[in-house]
Design an enzyme around this catalytic site. Sequence first.
Site, PDB file in Angstrom:
ATOM      1  N   TYR A   1     -12.848  -1.003   6.077  1.00  0.00           N
ATOM      2  CA  TYR A   1     -11.507  -0.761   5.536  1.00  0.00           C
ATOM      3  C   TYR A   1     -10.446  -0.961   6.620  1.00  0.00           C
ATOM      4  O   TYR A   1      -9.510  -1.749   6.447  1.00  0.00           O
ATOM      5  CB  TYR A   1     -11.453   0.659   4.985  1.00  0.00           C
ATOM      6  N   ASP A   2     -10.636  -0.277   7.766  1.00  0.00           N
ATOM      7  CA  ASP A   2      -9.612  -0.297   8.813  1.00  0.00           C
ATOM      8  C   ASP A   2      -9.422  -1.711   9.367  1.00  0.00           C
ATOM      9  O   ASP A   2      -8.295  -2.214   9.477  1.00  0.00           O
ATOM     10  CB  ASP A   2     -10.006   0.616   9.983  1.00  0.00           C
TER      11      ASP A   2
ATOM     12  N   GLY B   1     -10.526  -4.523   8.056  1.00  0.00           N
ATOM     13  CA  GLY B   1     -10.136  -5.438   6.966  1.00  0.00           C
ATOM     14  C   GLY B   1      -8.626  -5.423   6.798  1.00  0.00           C
ATOM     15  O   GLY B   1      -7.975  -6.469   6.694  1.00  0.00           O
TER      16      GLY B   1
ATOM     17  N   VAL C   1      -9.385  13.798  -0.797  1.00  0.00           N
ATOM     18  CA  VAL C   1      -9.334  15.244  -0.598  1.00  0.00           C
ATOM     19  C   VAL C   1      -8.512  15.964  -1.670  1.00  0.00           C
ATOM     20  O   VAL C   1      -8.937  17.018  -2.163  1.00  0.00           O
ATOM     21  CB  VAL C   1      -8.849  15.583   0.835  1.00  0.00           C
TER      22      VAL C   1
ATOM     23  N   ASN D   1     -10.497  15.892  -4.979  1.00  0.00           N
ATOM     24  CA  ASN D   1     -11.697  16.736  -4.831  1.00  0.00           C
ATOM     25  C   ASN D   1     -11.351  18.219  -4.921  1.00  0.00           C
ATOM     26  O   ASN D   1     -11.958  18.972  -5.693  1.00  0.00           O
ATOM     27  CB  ASN D   1     -12.349  16.497  -3.465  1.00  0.00           C
ATOM     28  N   PHE D   2     -10.379  18.646  -4.111  1.00  0.00           N
ATOM     29  CA  PHE D   2     -10.062  20.077  -4.041  1.00  0.00           C
ATOM     30  C   PHE D   2      -9.513  20.596  -5.372  1.00  0.00           C
ATOM     31  O   PHE D   2      -9.859  21.692  -5.809  1.00  0.00           O
ATOM     32  CB  PHE D   2      -9.043  20.346  -2.917  1.00  0.00           C
TER      33      PHE D   2
ATOM     34  N   ARG E   1      -3.485  15.835   7.829  1.00  0.00           N
ATOM     35  CA  ARG E   1      -2.995  14.688   7.066  1.00  0.00           C
ATOM     36  C   ARG E   1      -1.579  15.038   6.589  1.00  0.00           C
ATOM     37  O   ARG E   1      -1.216  16.209   6.513  1.00  0.00           O
ATOM     38  CB  ARG E   1      -3.874  14.404   5.833  1.00  0.00           C
TER      39      ARG E   1
HETATM   40  P1  NAD Z   1      -7.486   2.543  -5.991  1.00  0.00           P
HETATM   41  O1  NAD Z   1      -8.888   2.411  -5.534  1.00  0.00           O
HETATM   42  O2  NAD Z   1      -7.178   3.525  -7.070  1.00  0.00           O
HETATM   43  O3  NAD Z   1      -6.888   1.138  -6.426  1.00  0.00           O
HETATM   44  C1  NAD Z   1      -7.321  -0.090  -5.895  1.00  0.00           C
HETATM   45  C2  NAD Z   1      -7.463  -1.074  -7.049  1.00  0.00           C
HETATM   46  O4  NAD Z   1      -7.890  -2.339  -6.522  1.00  0.00           O
HETATM   47  C3  NAD Z   1      -8.534  -0.635  -8.055  1.00  0.00           C
HETATM   48  O5  NAD Z   1      -8.012  -0.716  -9.362  1.00  0.00           O
HETATM   49  C4  NAD Z   1      -9.671  -1.622  -7.838  1.00  0.00           C
HETATM   50  O6  NAD Z   1     -10.446  -1.850  -8.998  1.00  0.00           O
HETATM   51  C5  NAD Z   1      -8.901  -2.860  -7.386  1.00  0.00           C
HETATM   52  N1  NAD Z   1      -9.747  -3.785  -6.608  1.00  0.00           N
HETATM   53  C6  NAD Z   1     -10.604  -3.496  -5.606  1.00  0.00           C
HETATM   54  N2  NAD Z   1     -11.190  -4.610  -5.149  1.00  0.00           N
HETATM   55  C7  NAD Z   1     -10.677  -5.642  -5.887  1.00  0.00           C
HETATM   56  C8  NAD Z   1     -10.897  -7.035  -5.904  1.00  0.00           C
HETATM   57  N3  NAD Z   1     -11.749  -7.628  -5.046  1.00  0.00           N
HETATM   58  N4  NAD Z   1     -10.214  -7.782  -6.812  1.00  0.00           N
HETATM   59  C9  NAD Z   1      -9.350  -7.204  -7.680  1.00  0.00           C
HETATM   60  N5  NAD Z   1      -9.109  -5.890  -7.718  1.00  0.00           N
HETATM   61  C10 NAD Z   1      -9.752  -5.113  -6.826  1.00  0.00           C
HETATM   62  O7  NAD Z   1      -6.615   2.880  -4.678  1.00  0.00           O
HETATM   63  P2  NAD Z   1      -5.074   3.232  -4.536  1.00  0.00           P
HETATM   64  O8  NAD Z   1      -4.977   4.573  -3.952  1.00  0.00           O
HETATM   65  O9  NAD Z   1      -4.343   2.917  -5.783  1.00  0.00           O
HETATM   66  O10 NAD Z   1      -4.665   2.196  -3.386  1.00  0.00           O
HETATM   67  C11 NAD Z   1      -3.992   0.991  -3.692  1.00  0.00           C
HETATM   68  C12 NAD Z   1      -3.727   0.234  -2.403  1.00  0.00           C
HETATM   69  O11 NAD Z   1      -2.940   1.030  -1.531  1.00  0.00           O
HETATM   70  C13 NAD Z   1      -4.999  -0.132  -1.646  1.00  0.00           C
HETATM   71  O12 NAD Z   1      -4.841  -1.418  -1.100  1.00  0.00           O
HETATM   72  C14 NAD Z   1      -5.072   0.893  -0.546  1.00  0.00           C
HETATM   73  O13 NAD Z   1      -5.722   0.411   0.586  1.00  0.00           O
HETATM   74  C15 NAD Z   1      -3.584   1.150  -0.278  1.00  0.00           C
HETATM   75  N6  NAD Z   1      -3.390   2.491   0.291  1.00  0.00           N
HETATM   76  C16 NAD Z   1      -3.492   3.596  -0.489  1.00  0.00           C
HETATM   77  C17 NAD Z   1      -3.335   4.852   0.069  1.00  0.00           C
HETATM   78  C18 NAD Z   1      -3.422   6.113  -0.743  1.00  0.00           C
HETATM   79  O14 NAD Z   1      -3.328   7.202  -0.178  1.00  0.00           O
HETATM   80  N7  NAD Z   1      -3.552   6.067  -2.046  1.00  0.00           N
HETATM   81  C19 NAD Z   1      -3.084   4.967   1.441  1.00  0.00           C
HETATM   82  C20 NAD Z   1      -3.008   3.804   2.210  1.00  0.00           C
HETATM   83  C21 NAD Z   1      -3.145   2.561   1.628  1.00  0.00           C
HETATM   84  N1  UDP Z   2     -11.992  16.043   3.113  1.00  0.00           N
HETATM   85  C1  UDP Z   2     -12.535  17.324   2.978  1.00  0.00           C
HETATM   86  N2  UDP Z   2     -13.195  17.607   1.828  1.00  0.00           N
HETATM   87  C2  UDP Z   2     -13.320  16.735   0.809  1.00  0.00           C
HETATM   88  C3  UDP Z   2     -12.775  15.435   0.941  1.00  0.00           C
HETATM   89  C4  UDP Z   2     -12.117  15.127   2.114  1.00  0.00           C
HETATM   90  O1  UDP Z   2     -12.416  18.159   3.875  1.00  0.00           O
HETATM   91  O2  UDP Z   2     -13.940  17.098  -0.216  1.00  0.00           O
HETATM   92  C5  UDP Z   2     -11.265  15.715   4.349  1.00  0.00           C
HETATM   93  C6  UDP Z   2     -11.727  14.437   5.044  1.00  0.00           C
HETATM   94  O3  UDP Z   2     -12.787  14.690   5.927  1.00  0.00           O
HETATM   95  C7  UDP Z   2     -10.455  14.033   5.779  1.00  0.00           C
HETATM   96  C8  UDP Z   2      -9.329  14.507   4.857  1.00  0.00           C
HETATM   97  O4  UDP Z   2      -9.914  15.471   3.997  1.00  0.00           O
HETATM   98  O5  UDP Z   2     -10.355  14.713   7.003  1.00  0.00           O
HETATM   99  C9  UDP Z   2      -8.706  13.393   4.015  1.00  0.00           C
HETATM  100  O6  UDP Z   2      -9.755  12.701   3.375  1.00  0.00           O
HETATM  101  P1  UDP Z   2      -9.506  11.530   2.327  1.00  0.00           P
HETATM  102  O7  UDP Z   2     -10.823  10.950   2.008  1.00  0.00           O
HETATM  103  O8  UDP Z   2      -8.665  12.016   1.203  1.00  0.00           O
HETATM  104  O9  UDP Z   2      -8.582  10.486   3.113  1.00  0.00           O
HETATM  105  P2  UDP Z   2      -8.623   9.817   4.557  1.00  0.00           P
HETATM  106  O10 UDP Z   2      -9.703  10.444   5.404  1.00  0.00           O
HETATM  107  O11 UDP Z   2      -8.869   8.385   4.300  1.00  0.00           O
HETATM  108  O12 UDP Z   2      -7.282  10.115   5.091  1.00  0.00           O
END
Ligand code: NAD
Ligand code: UDP
Length: 313
Positions: free
Chosen positions: A146-147, A149, A188, A191-192, A212
């Site tokens: 992810y990171d 990518g 998180v 989940n919570f 966070r």
């Molecule tokens: P999400 O998983 O709910 O949405 C991602 C969507 O992309 C899904 O609908 C999934 O089916 C689609 N997808 C995945 N791979 C695909 C592919 N190969 N082709 C077409 N569609 C594909 O996640 P989200 O929280 O809505 O995040 C949306 C975007 O924002 C992502 O790119 C994510 O990295 C970025 N982002 C989100 C957060 C957050 O906190 N929600 C934080 C940082 C970055």
């Molecule tokens: N986390 C947790 N319990 C859970 C899910 C996540 O304590 O049931 C923690 C996780 O280890 C991280 C933070 O919550 O430190 C945020 O996790 P999340 O997966 O939401 O996002 P990211 O780590 O990508 O910021």
Amino acid sequence: MIKKRVLVTGGAGFLGSHLCERLILNNCDVLCVDNFYSGYKANIAHLLNNNNFEFIRHDVTFPLYVEVDEIYNLACPASPFFYQSDPVQTTKTSVHGAINLLGLAKRTKAKIFQASTSEVYGDPSVNPQTEGYWGNVNPIGVRSCYDEGKRCAETLFFDYWRQHKVAIKVARIFNTYGPRMHPNDGRVVSNFIVQALNGDPITLYGDGSQTRSFCYVDDLIEAMIRIMDTDSEVTGPINIGNPVEFTIKQLAELIIAQTKSSSTIICRNLPKDDPKQRQPDITFARDTLGWEPTVQLYEGLTKTIAYFKTILR
Ligand code: NAD
Ligand code: UDP
């Protein structure tokens, strides 16, 4: 008036579905693309009959030939559970997806927005993180698909900008939450809340001292729209998030209190490479977009809890 044709990849996901809604409200002609890897038909079901909305099931790792004016590239699973389930596909989605969509932007002369992430900072050694910080990322760990990518996608965006003059807008999004997060996607906040509403133990990873900063979805969508509307010299990267930082233990306690839950907190192992701290410096967003978050955690959690109550019934 001719409507703007806007492509949203990942449009059936959590953020994408909110963005599609907002663009429809703005009278855009929205083309939503998704392969349902971590998104759901239910997220866009209410939009399917709208004349300003069209859906294509498509994987962005393959080329896409459509005619559009703007592209929001959100396709990529965002929860560690999903992106680590098929890490090779995660990297392909970010990298091949970026190449395909940047190629589309180049041909159609569309502006293109990239949903990058605070994860490009890895486990940051400076807090808060400014856009000038290059990050501290493990290139071979379980989060790297992810990171790295997303980092490679940023590289591609800036090279298409330098080499081909593509109009890019790169936003680094920090943890965002709200209605339509999937109850089982492992993030998180969802989940919570689900655990608290079900009276199950709250699973705190590690001792919960990691931090966070949580942004409510409506604030984030507003920022995305404003970024797309900036002048061509504004490329980003631009941090978008709520700078108020909480420990994960504080989040657990807040959610227990707000749901009036009888749940107890249990500790589980901290996942590998889990960042210890995360807080956006949003000075650049404030100055460039005149934007800052308006929904603080208590209010955003209230709305999100109300949503989860409706789906868990
Ligand atoms: P999400 O998983 O709910 O949405 C991602 C969507 O992309 C899904 O609908 C999934 O089916 C689609 N997808 C995945 N791979 C695909 C592919 N190969 N082709 C077409 N569609 C594909 O996640 P989200 O929280 O809505 O995040 C949306 C975007 O924002 C992502 O790119 C994510 O990295 C970025 N982002 C989100 C957060 C957050 O906190 N929600 C934080 C940082 C970055
Ligand atoms: N986390 C947790 N319990 C859970 C899910 C996540 O304590 O049931 C923690 C996780 O280890 C991280 C933070 O919550 O430190 C945020 O996790 P999340 O997966 O939401 O996002 P990211 O780590 O990508 O910021």
